[in-house]
Design a protein around this motif. Structure first.
Motif, PDB file in Angstrom:
ATOM      1  N   ILE A  85      45.664  41.844  14.111  1.00  0.00           N
ATOM      2  CA  ILE A  85      46.640  42.857  14.535  1.00  0.00           C
ATOM      3  C   ILE A  85      47.272  43.549  13.332  1.00  0.00           C
ATOM      4  CG2 ILE A  85      48.865  43.180  15.693  1.00  0.00           C
ATOM      5  CD1 ILE A  85      48.068  40.945  17.617  1.00  0.00           C
ATOM      6  N   LEU A  86      47.607  42.763  12.297  1.00  0.00           N
ATOM      7  CA  LEU A  86      48.237  43.346  11.109  1.00  0.00           C
ATOM      8  C   LEU A  86      47.312  44.298  10.362  1.00  0.00           C
ATOM      9  CD1 LEU A  86      50.248  40.347   9.607  1.00  0.00           C
ATOM     10  CD2 LEU A  86      51.186  42.506  10.385  1.00  0.00           C
ATOM     11  N   THR A  88      46.595  31.611  16.757  1.00  0.00           N
ATOM     12  CA  THR A  88      47.634  32.651  16.764  1.00  0.00           C
ATOM     13  C   THR A  88      47.666  33.389  15.433  1.00  0.00           C
ATOM     14  OG1 THR A  88      48.977  31.377  18.321  1.00  0.00           O
ATOM     15  CG2 THR A  88      50.084  33.092  17.060  1.00  0.00           C
ATOM     16  N   ALA A  89      47.566  32.637  14.330  1.00  0.00           N
ATOM     17  CA  ALA A  89      47.584  33.252  13.001  1.00  0.00           C
ATOM     18  C   ALA A  89      46.393  34.197  12.834  1.00  0.00           C
ATOM     19  CB  ALA A  89      47.570  32.181  11.925  1.00  0.00           C
ATOM     20  N   ARG A  90      45.230  33.770  13.278  1.00  0.00           N
ATOM     21  CA  ARG A  90      44.040  34.624  13.142  1.00  0.00           C
ATOM     22  C   ARG A  90      44.175  35.886  13.999  1.00  0.00           C
ATOM     23  NH1 ARG A  90      39.568  32.889  10.640  1.00  0.00           N
ATOM     24  NH2 ARG A  90      39.574  30.783   9.776  1.00  0.00           N
ATOM     25  N   LEU A 119      46.911  34.925   6.660  1.00  0.00           N
ATOM     26  CA  LEU A 119      46.774  34.517   8.056  1.00  0.00           C
ATOM     27  C   LEU A 119      45.332  34.140   8.402  1.00  0.00           C
ATOM     28  CD1 LEU A 119      49.102  37.143   9.761  1.00  0.00           C
ATOM     29  CD2 LEU A 119      49.610  34.747   9.254  1.00  0.00           C
ATOM     30  N   ARG A 120      44.406  34.456   7.525  1.00  0.00           N
ATOM     31  CA  ARG A 120      43.014  34.096   7.764  1.00  0.00           C
ATOM     32  C   ARG A 120      42.700  32.677   7.302  1.00  0.00           C
ATOM     33  NH1 ARG A 120      40.262  39.741   5.533  1.00  0.00           N
ATOM     34  NH2 ARG A 120      40.866  41.049   7.315  1.00  0.00           N
ATOM     35  N   GLU A 121      43.620  32.104   6.547  1.00  0.00           N
ATOM     36  CA  GLU A 121      43.444  30.732   6.082  1.00  0.00           C
ATOM     37  C   GLU A 121      43.726  29.778   7.246  1.00  0.00           C
ATOM     38  OE1 GLU A 121      42.336  30.164   3.121  1.00  0.00           O
ATOM     39  OE2 GLU A 121      42.646  32.126   2.193  1.00  0.00           O
ATOM     40  N   PHE A 129      53.264  30.694  10.519  1.00  0.00           N
ATOM     41  CA  PHE A 129      54.238  31.052  11.550  1.00  0.00           C
ATOM     42  C   PHE A 129      55.515  31.588  10.911  1.00  0.00           C
ATOM     43  CE2 PHE A 129      57.544  29.721  14.685  1.00  0.00           C
ATOM     44  CZ  PHE A 129      57.144  30.543  15.739  1.00  0.00           C
ATOM     45  N   GLU A 130      55.976  30.938   9.852  1.00  0.00           N
ATOM     46  CA  GLU A 130      57.174  31.405   9.154  1.00  0.00           C
ATOM     47  C   GLU A 130      56.929  32.769   8.516  1.00  0.00           C
ATOM     48  OE1 GLU A 130      61.130  31.240   7.711  1.00  0.00           O
ATOM     49  OE2 GLU A 130      60.046  30.196   9.315  1.00  0.00           O
TER      50      GLU A 130
END
Length: 342
Positions: free
Chosen positions: A306-307, A299-301, A292-294, A261-262
């Motif tokens: 998106i990135l 939301t991270a996934r 972000l896949r970790e 998130f940070e």
């Protein structure tokens, strides 16, 4: 935990207008056997002179001179020269609520001797001390508790939990696990907190928001976005995620989600940097977005996907606009509360 001793470590560098307020708020809460270590650097204002005056006025205050440069070096120097059972870090341009800190230290006397780290809530203020935001990850319903399940609950609340001044640390826990501040880097609190959590200490929890984190000083490092700060923050986010995933701590998923998130929040800084640094910032995110896949945070996934399909400059601008709108809303809400007398 009778007869414990507290060492308070305060780095001092070009904060002459603020250091007196800090010491004045801290000193009345410090037990007679405690110590306040003012770790001074090569300030070009009157910071060091003020510290030397304090040392002459009170036997609990000791002035130390850094062996090197920077906030991390100052804190490490303080730890090496400390005598306390527990350590508390305070930044010299912040201050504390004296009564709340005194209450918290009183709780330590009857605390289970196995406790190694005490986590607290805190308050963000402007430079005058007026409240901006209360950070209540533990929650006002918890006065003081040693219930380890509270840690997972706190981590699930998306608030900054890695500021080292919101914790009290047992000295021998830090020494046994060789936990020190990483020097020559910014956002070093994130790396330090990763080391602490990876060692899986026994926690205690106190809502007691004694710490007053002041923002808006203007000349503070935290008020100046830079490519160096962004690079170091992203590096600590990535290394923190990978390091925690190597542990079997029960709070790994929540910890990883917080750092992810940070990582996303700092994407907004890419467009706040000088124009000549923005391409390097975008490249940094392209190179590290797999973090972000970790973990298992949905939301991270989603943002990992998106990135990979959206231009990072557009996403950075979107995050920046959202951040500015949030600040406007918070400012408006705060003014309304003041007008109503809250």
């Amino acid at each position: 935990m009778k007869d414990l001793m507290l060492s308070i470590i305060i780095p001092v560098y070009n904060i002459g207008p603020w250091i007196d307020r800090c010491v004045e708020s801290v000193l009345p809460a410090v037990p007679e056997n405690g110590e306040v270590l003012l770790v001074v650097g090569n300030s070009f204002d009157d910071s060091n002179t003020r510290c030397e005056t304090w040392e002459k006025k009170n036997a609990r205050i000791k002035v130390l001179h850094q062996s090197g440069r920077g906030l991390a070096d100052a804190r490490n120097c303080g730890v090496v020269n400390s005598r306390g059972t527990f350590l508390l870090y305070i930044d010299g341009d912040d201050f504390v609520d004296t009564a709340q800190l005194k209450w918290l230290l009183g709780q330590l006397e009857n605390m289970d001797s196995r406790v190694q780290v005490v986590m607290t809530d805190y308050r963000m203020t402007d430079t005058s001390g007026s409240l901006i935001e209360e950070i209540n990850q533990i929650g006002s319903q918890i006065a003081f508790s040693e219930d380890q399940s509270l840690l997972l609950q706190a981590l699930k609340k998306k608030k900054c939990f890695w500021n080292v001044w919101r914790y009290l640390y047992r000295w021998d826990f830090l020494a046994d696990n060789k936990i020190v501040f990483l020097e020559n880097t910014l956002s070093e609190d994130m790396d330090y907190t990763t080391q602490v959590f990876a060692a899986q200490p026994v926690f205690a929890f106190a809502h007691c928001p004694f710490y007053r984190y002041c923002i808006g000083r203007g000349d503070s490092l935290m008020d100046r976005p830079s490519l160096k700060r962004l690079e170091d923050t992203v590096t600590h986010c990535v290394s923190g995620v990978l390091r925690m995933k190597e542990t079997d701590a029960p709070y790994v998923s929540a910890f990883v989600a917080q750092y992810q998130f940070e990582y996303l929040l700092n994407l907004a800084l890419c467009v706040e940097l000088p124009e000549e640094d923005q391409q390097a910032a975008f490249a940094l995110y392209r190179a590290t977005r797999s973090v972000l896949r970790e973990g298992c945070d949905g939301t991270a996934r989603l943002f990992s996907y998106i990135l990979h399909i959206c231009p990072i400059p557009i996403l950075a601008e979107t995050f920046h606009i959202t951040k500015m709108l949030k600040r406007v809303f918070k400012g408006s809400h705060r003014r309304t509360m003041i007008e109503k007398g809250y």
